[in-house]
Design an enzyme around this catalytic site. Structure first.
Site, PDB file in Angstrom:
ATOM      1  N   ASP A 122       0.806  -1.212   0.000  1.00  0.00           N
ATOM      2  CA  ASP A 122       0.000   0.000   0.000  1.00  0.00           C
ATOM      3  C   ASP A 122       0.843   1.266   0.000  1.00  0.00           C
ATOM      4  OD1 ASP A 122      -2.484  -1.283   0.032  1.00  0.00           O
ATOM      5  OD2 ASP A 122      -2.354  -1.599   2.194  1.00  0.00           O
ATOM      6  N   ASP A 130      12.720  11.073   1.258  1.00  0.00           N
ATOM      7  CA  ASP A 130      11.485  10.821   1.999  1.00  0.00           C
ATOM      8  C   ASP A 130      11.800  10.413   3.436  1.00  0.00           C
ATOM      9  OD1 ASP A 130       9.486  11.034  -0.198  1.00  0.00           O
ATOM     10  OD2 ASP A 130      10.554   9.310  -0.991  1.00  0.00           O
ATOM     11  N   GLU A 153       2.945   8.679   6.010  1.00  0.00           N
ATOM     12  CA  GLU A 153       2.925   7.888   4.782  1.00  0.00           C
ATOM     13  C   GLU A 153       4.172   7.021   4.660  1.00  0.00           C
ATOM     14  OE1 GLU A 153       3.630   6.687   0.782  1.00  0.00           O
ATOM     15  OE2 GLU A 153       4.797   8.300   1.720  1.00  0.00           O
ATOM     16  N   GLU A 154       5.241   7.402   5.354  1.00  0.00           N
ATOM     17  CA  GLU A 154       6.497   6.661   5.261  1.00  0.00           C
ATOM     18  C   GLU A 154       6.597   5.497   6.253  1.00  0.00           C
ATOM     19  OE1 GLU A 154       8.544   7.058   2.874  1.00  0.00           O
ATOM     20  OE2 GLU A 154       7.412   8.758   2.088  1.00  0.00           O
ATOM     21  N   ASP A 172       2.132  13.441   5.052  1.00  0.00           N
ATOM     22  CA  ASP A 172       2.955  12.978   3.938  1.00  0.00           C
ATOM     23  C   ASP A 172       4.188  13.878   3.965  1.00  0.00           C
ATOM     24  OD1 ASP A 172       4.209  12.271   1.611  1.00  0.00           O
ATOM     25  OD2 ASP A 172       2.448  12.454   0.324  1.00  0.00           O
ATOM     26  N   LEU A 174       7.062  14.243   2.314  1.00  0.00           N
ATOM     27  CA  LEU A 174       7.626  14.856   1.115  1.00  0.00           C
ATOM     28  C   LEU A 174       6.890  14.345  -0.113  1.00  0.00           C
ATOM     29  CD1 LEU A 174       9.747  16.911   0.263  1.00  0.00           C
ATOM     30  CD2 LEU A 174      11.342  15.028  -0.096  1.00  0.00           C
ATOM     31  N   ASP A 175       5.815  15.007  -0.446  1.00  0.00           N
ATOM     32  CA  ASP A 175       5.027  14.665  -1.625  1.00  0.00           C
ATOM     33  C   ASP A 175       5.777  15.095  -2.888  1.00  0.00           C
ATOM     34  OD1 ASP A 175       2.369  14.125  -3.075  1.00  0.00           O
ATOM     35  OD2 ASP A 175       2.774  16.222  -3.587  1.00  0.00           O
ATOM     36  N   GLU A 335      -3.288  12.500   2.337  1.00  0.00           N
ATOM     37  CA  GLU A 335      -3.362  13.484   1.260  1.00  0.00           C
ATOM     38  C   GLU A 335      -4.781  14.002   1.044  1.00  0.00           C
ATOM     39  OE1 GLU A 335       0.232  11.774  -1.555  1.00  0.00           O
ATOM     40  OE2 GLU A 335      -1.644  10.637  -1.438  1.00  0.00           O
TER      41      GLU A 335
END
Length: 398
Positions: A122, A130, A153-154, A172, A174-175, A335
């Site tokens: 996922d 990141d 997210e990481e 998040d 570093l998008d 996000e």
């Protein structure tokens, strides 16, 4: 669940970003000093605005008359709680460190570093940038003492930080990091919730997950930071959307737009046109119609696509139109929820193509979905085509 004592990833790189020591304006002016009699002043050609204090003492907004982020959220600004002011101070510090990192000439070697695989299906495979950005954010949030749990997210699982922290943060870090090598804009995304005290008696892993899976309708604040020609922080506390621009000479985020209002209709759509033949019929009809000027707005639309969500959204907030990814690609928790909250508070709409994003209840941490955001009239026209979610070749197991 991730341990709060996550080892530093700096062993992955041969440098630590060297940051300039600033004399912060917030150190010169006490937090919460009153700012009265504000007048808008345009900065020619930039589209930004600066706020100057008129008819007030120099201590109200500093000798230069500008209002910093911490001054704005202080007791005489929008009246957020002191705990939240402390948290925001640590968040802005983390983002200034990331801004220095992505602008560093040494990030080229970071971007080229390989050999890191995605732990879960996922999640995207992380890059060293990141990971370093994630560590910067986790460290700042931990040092604030105001965060119970952070979901990044990481990380595969949430990180529990403090039993008495009043807030939950989703991020998040570093998008758009894949764009770093080409110096294309990137961003950081945050969402802030209150800790659900009714869950305090549960096991740590369970309460960490449930706190992180709150509906977007429960957000109390959300922000993104755009790292581009300027470093811009856009934030909402549920009463409009404000923009602050980093002054590199002082290290302060300065209020440059106290009320962003997305135009009710734009003339730009932002999407990866290369996937046109994978799109459903409704989405293809919408794009074909508006770019021929045959939609509800009788002008031809233009395509603008950076492939950096924060950058594409920031342009959309300023100029209007729609930004979208019709695949099950973007994450609801990190996000879609925070960004839709920002868009709604600016007068727009966020949707998965069928439902309002903020009405959705997340069922897993890294849940992906289609995302459509933008001007209210453009979004209403787009959703009227109904069949706009891409299910052919989504690119991910769902």
């Amino acid at each position: 669940m991730q341990s709060a004592a996550t080892p530093s990833p700096y062993h992955l790189v041969s440098f630590r970003p060297k940051l300039q020591n600033f004399t912060s304006k917030s150190q010169l002016c006490p937090t919460g000093t009153p700012v009265r009699g504000l007048r808008m002043t345009s900065i020619s050609g930039s589209g930004l605005r600066s706020l100057r204090a008129v008819g007030s003492s120099s201590s109200s907004a500093g000798d230069d008359g500008f209002v910093t982020l911490i001054e704005y959220v202080g007791k005489e600004g929008i009246h957020v709680k002191d705990d939240l002011v402390v948290l925001l101070d640590h968040i802005q510090y983390a983002c200034k460190r990331i801004a220095a990192l992505v602008a560093s000439p040494f990030n080229y070697s970071l971007g080229k570093h390989t050999g890191l695989a995605s732990v879960g299906s996922d999640r995207d495979a992380p890059k060293p940038l990141d990971i370093v950005s994630n560590e910067i954010i986790l460290s700042s949030l931990r040092n604030s003492g105001k965060v119970a749990v952070v979901a990044s997210e990481e990380n595969d699982e949430p990180t529990w930080m403090s039993d008495d922290g009043p807030y939950v943060v989703v991020t998040d870090p570093l998008d758009g990091s894949r764009n770093i090598d080409a110096s294309i804009p990137t961003g950081t995304i945050f969402g802030i919730y209150k800790r659900l005290e009714e869950l305090d008696d549960l096991q740590t892993e369970e309460k960490a997950l449930l706190n992180s899976l709150q509906s977007g309708s429960r957000l109390i604040a959300a922000a993104y930071v755009l790292y581009s020609s300027a470093t811009i922080l856009c934030i909402t506390f549920g009463s409009g959307t404000q923009a602050f621009t980093l002054d590199h000479s002082t290290g302060d985020f300065i209020l440059t737009n106290p009320s962003i209002k997305i135009p009710p209709r734009g003339q730009i759509y932002s999407v990866n046109d290369a996937r046109y033949f994978d799109w459903p019929e409704g989405l293809r009809q919408y794009i074909d119609t508006v770019r021929q000027g045959k939609g509800r707005y009788p002008k031809k639309y233009s395509a603008r696509y950076i492939c950096s969500l924060v950058a594409d959204l920031h342009r959309t907030l300023l100029y209007g139109g729609v930004v979208m990814n019709p695949r099950d690609h973007l994450r609801l928790v990190y996000e879609a929820n925070p960004l839709s909250f920002i868009v709604e508070q600016a007068g727009g709409r966020g949707s998965d193509g069928k439902h309002r994003i903020l009405s959705l209840q997340p069922y897993k941490l890294h849940q992906r979905l289609p995302l459509f955001m933008g001007s209210l009239e453009d979004m209403e026209e787009l959703e009227s085509y109904r069949d706009i979610q891409q299910k052919v070749n989504p690119g991910y197991e769902v």
